[in-house]
Design a protein around this motif. Structure first.
Motif, PDB file in Angstrom:
ATOM      1  N   SER A 173       0.849  -1.186   0.183  1.00 34.85           N
ATOM      2  CA  SER A 173      -0.118   0.062  -0.046  1.00 34.85           C
ATOM      3  C   SER A 173       0.655   1.288  -0.114  1.00 34.85           C
ATOM      4  O   SER A 173       0.649   2.391  -0.697  1.00 34.85           O
ATOM      5  N   SER A 174       1.962   1.146   0.665  1.00 36.12           N
ATOM      6  CA  SER A 174       3.040   2.215   0.525  1.00 36.12           C
ATOM      7  C   SER A 174       3.563   2.572  -0.843  1.00 36.12           C
ATOM      8  O   SER A 174       3.701   3.832  -1.380  1.00 36.12           O
ATOM      9  N   LEU A 175       3.856   1.678  -1.583  1.00 36.95           N
ATOM     10  CA  LEU A 175       4.101   1.665  -2.975  1.00 36.95           C
ATOM     11  C   LEU A 175       2.948   2.518  -3.636  1.00 36.95           C
ATOM     12  O   LEU A 175       3.383   3.390  -4.598  1.00 36.95           O
ATOM     13  N   LEU A 176       1.772   2.002  -3.579  1.00 36.72           N
ATOM     14  CA  LEU A 176       0.740   2.282  -4.263  1.00 36.72           C
ATOM     15  C   LEU A 176       0.497   3.992  -3.997  1.00 36.72           C
ATOM     16  O   LEU A 176       0.435   4.655  -4.957  1.00 36.72           O
ATOM     17  N   ALA A 177       0.695   4.131  -2.501  1.00 36.94           N
ATOM     18  CA  ALA A 177       0.305   5.567  -1.962  1.00 36.94           C
ATOM     19  C   ALA A 177       1.485   6.480  -2.468  1.00 36.94           C
ATOM     20  O   ALA A 177       0.906   7.682  -2.871  1.00 36.94           O
ATOM     21  N   GLU A 178       2.616   6.131  -2.946  1.00 34.71           N
ATOM     22  CA  GLU A 178       3.742   7.048  -3.656  1.00 34.71           C
ATOM     23  C   GLU A 178       3.210   7.551  -4.749  1.00 34.71           C
ATOM     24  O   GLU A 178       3.445   8.343  -5.403  1.00 34.71           O
ATOM     25  N   TYR A 179       2.696   6.279  -5.367  1.00 33.47           N
ATOM     26  CA  TYR A 179       2.518   6.515  -6.909  1.00 33.47           C
ATOM     27  C   TYR A 179       1.413   7.303  -7.132  1.00 33.47           C
ATOM     28  O   TYR A 179       1.357   8.039  -8.145  1.00 33.47           O
ATOM     29  N   ILE A 180       0.295   7.152  -6.182  1.00 33.84           N
ATOM     30  CA  ILE A 180      -0.749   7.942  -6.442  1.00 33.84           C
ATOM     31  C   ILE A 180      -0.873   9.242  -5.523  1.00 33.84           C
ATOM     32  O   ILE A 180      -1.902   9.768  -5.449  1.00 33.84           O
TER      33      ILE A 180
END
Length: 311
Positions: A173-180
Motif C-alpha cells: 500500500s505504501s508503494l501504491l500511495a507514493e505512486y498515486i
C-alpha cells in the motif's frame, strides 16, 4: 539430539540456499504457497453481501478479489461520515503474507473496515496467492495494487479511496500511495503492523537468528544481498502527500513495534506534507499482537477520531 538436528538441518539448508540463490528469499517473504483456506466460499460467509471479482492487471494478469458492498443495515460507526456519499467511498485492503483472502480473520477485518468507513471494501489476493496464477515479486504486487486502484476509479466510479495495508500489505500500500500521492481521489493511508523495510523486517525475524552472531557491519550488507524485494517503506513514506495513520501493537512478535514507531518518526522528520498538516497524521499504539489490532476496545474511537480530522 536427533530432534534438534531435524529442526536445524532444514533451516541451515534454507539459509545456504539464500546465499547461493537470493531469490529464494521470496519463498519466506511471501509464503504464497500456504493457501489456507483452500475453499474460498465457506458457508458461514453466505449471509454477507460480497462477491468475487476478477481484476485485469496492467501487465495482462488476472487477479481474484472479493468486494464487500457497504451495509446500510448497520449503524454508521463514524458519525462524521453521515453527511458524505458512501456510494462513492471505497477501501482497498492489502493483506499480509501467506493464506488467502478467505481467512476468517481477514473476512472479519473487511467487515470492520466496511462498517467503520461505511464504504465498499475490495480485498485482493496477489498474483501467485490463492487461486491466482503467477509468481509474487515487489513490482508484481505493485502492479496488482495499481490495477485495483484503477478498477475502483473506473468500474466503481469511486470518489474517495482509502488504502489499508497489514504487514506485507503495508509495503504494497505504501508503494501504491507514493505512486498515486497526487491523485485527488486518494484520501488517506492506513498502515497496520508496518515495517521499515523488508530487509529490516527479515533481519529482526526469529528465523534469521543464526545470522545474529554476525556483527552488524556484516549482517546488514548480507541481508541487503539476500532480500531481493526491498519494500523500502521508510524512504517511501516521506514522499506521500496524504494523511497517514500507523497502527501497531506492543505484543507483535512478527514485526517489532519499534519499526512502526520509527516509521512514524520518519514521517515527522522527513515528510514535507506533515509539517503543514501534522493534525492529519497519527500513531496508534496498543498492547495488541500482530493480527488483532482492529479488535482492540478503543479502535472505533481511534479510527473515527482520525477520519474526523480529514478534509
Amino acid at each position: 539430539m536427533n530432534k534438534l538436528l531435524f529442526i536445524l538441518i532444514p533451516i541451515l539448508v534454507f539459509l545456504i540456499s539464500l546465499l547461493i540463490y537470493p531469490n529464494t528469499s521470496r519463498l519466506f517473504i511471501y509464503l504464497n504457497l500456504v493457501k489456507i483456506p483452500s475453499t474460498l466460499y465457506p458457508l458461514n460467509y453466505s449471509n454477507h453481501i460480497h462477491e468475487n471479482i476478477i481484476i485485469n492487471t496492467h501487465d495482462d494478469h488476472k487477479i481474484n478479489a472479493w468486494i464487500l458492498y457497504k451495509n446500510d443495515n448497520h449503524d454508521i460507526k463514524c458519525s462524521n461520515l453521515n453527511n458524505k456519499n458512501p456510494n462513492k467511498r471505497v477501501v482497498l485492503y492489502f493483506h499480509g503474507n501467506a493464506g488467502t483472502r478467505g481467512q476468517s480473520r481477514r473476512y472479519t477485518t473487511y467487515q470492520i473496515l466496511r462498517d467503520h468507513f461505511h464504504a465498499t471494501v475490495i480485498a485482493i489476493d496477489y498474483r501467485g496467492f490463492s487461486d491466482n496464477e503467477g509468481y509474487p515479486t515487489e513490482n508484481g504486487l505493485f502492479t496488482d495494487a495499481r490495477s485495483t486502484f484503477d478498477y475502483a476509479v473506473n468500474e466503481l466510479e469511486a470518489e474517495e479511496i482509502y488504502l489499508w495495508g497489514h504487514s506485507l500489505g503495508t509495503g504494497v500500500s505504501s508503494l501504491l500511495a507514493e505512486y498515486i500521492s497526487d491523485h485527488h481521489k486518494f484520501k488517506a493511508l492506513f498502515l497496520e503492523a508496518p515495517f521499515l523495510s523488508m530487509e529490516e523486517a527479515a533481519n529482526s525475524h526469529w528465523i534469521a537468528s543464526p545470522f545474529w552472531i554476525l556483527p552488524k557491519s556484516l549482517r546488514d550488507p548480507l541481508f541487503d544481498y539476500i532480500v531481493v524485494d526491498k519494500f523500502d517503506t521508510k524512504n517511501r513514506i516521506e514522499k506521500i502527500k496524504k494523511p497517514i495513520m500507523i497502527l501497531h501493537g506492543s505484543n507483535d512478535f512478527v514485526i517489532n513495534v519499534e519499526q512502526g514507531m520509527s516509521l512514524y518518526e520518519k514521517v515527522k522528520s522527513g515528510n514535507p506534507y506533515y509539517k503543514e498538516n501534522n493534525h492529519q497524521f497519527e500513531l496508534y499504539l496498543s498492547d495488541a499482537g500482530h493480527n488483532n489490532i482492529l479488535f482492540q476496545p478503543d479502535i472505533t474511537e481511534k479510527i473515527c477520531g482520525f477520519l474526523d480530522k480529514l478534509d
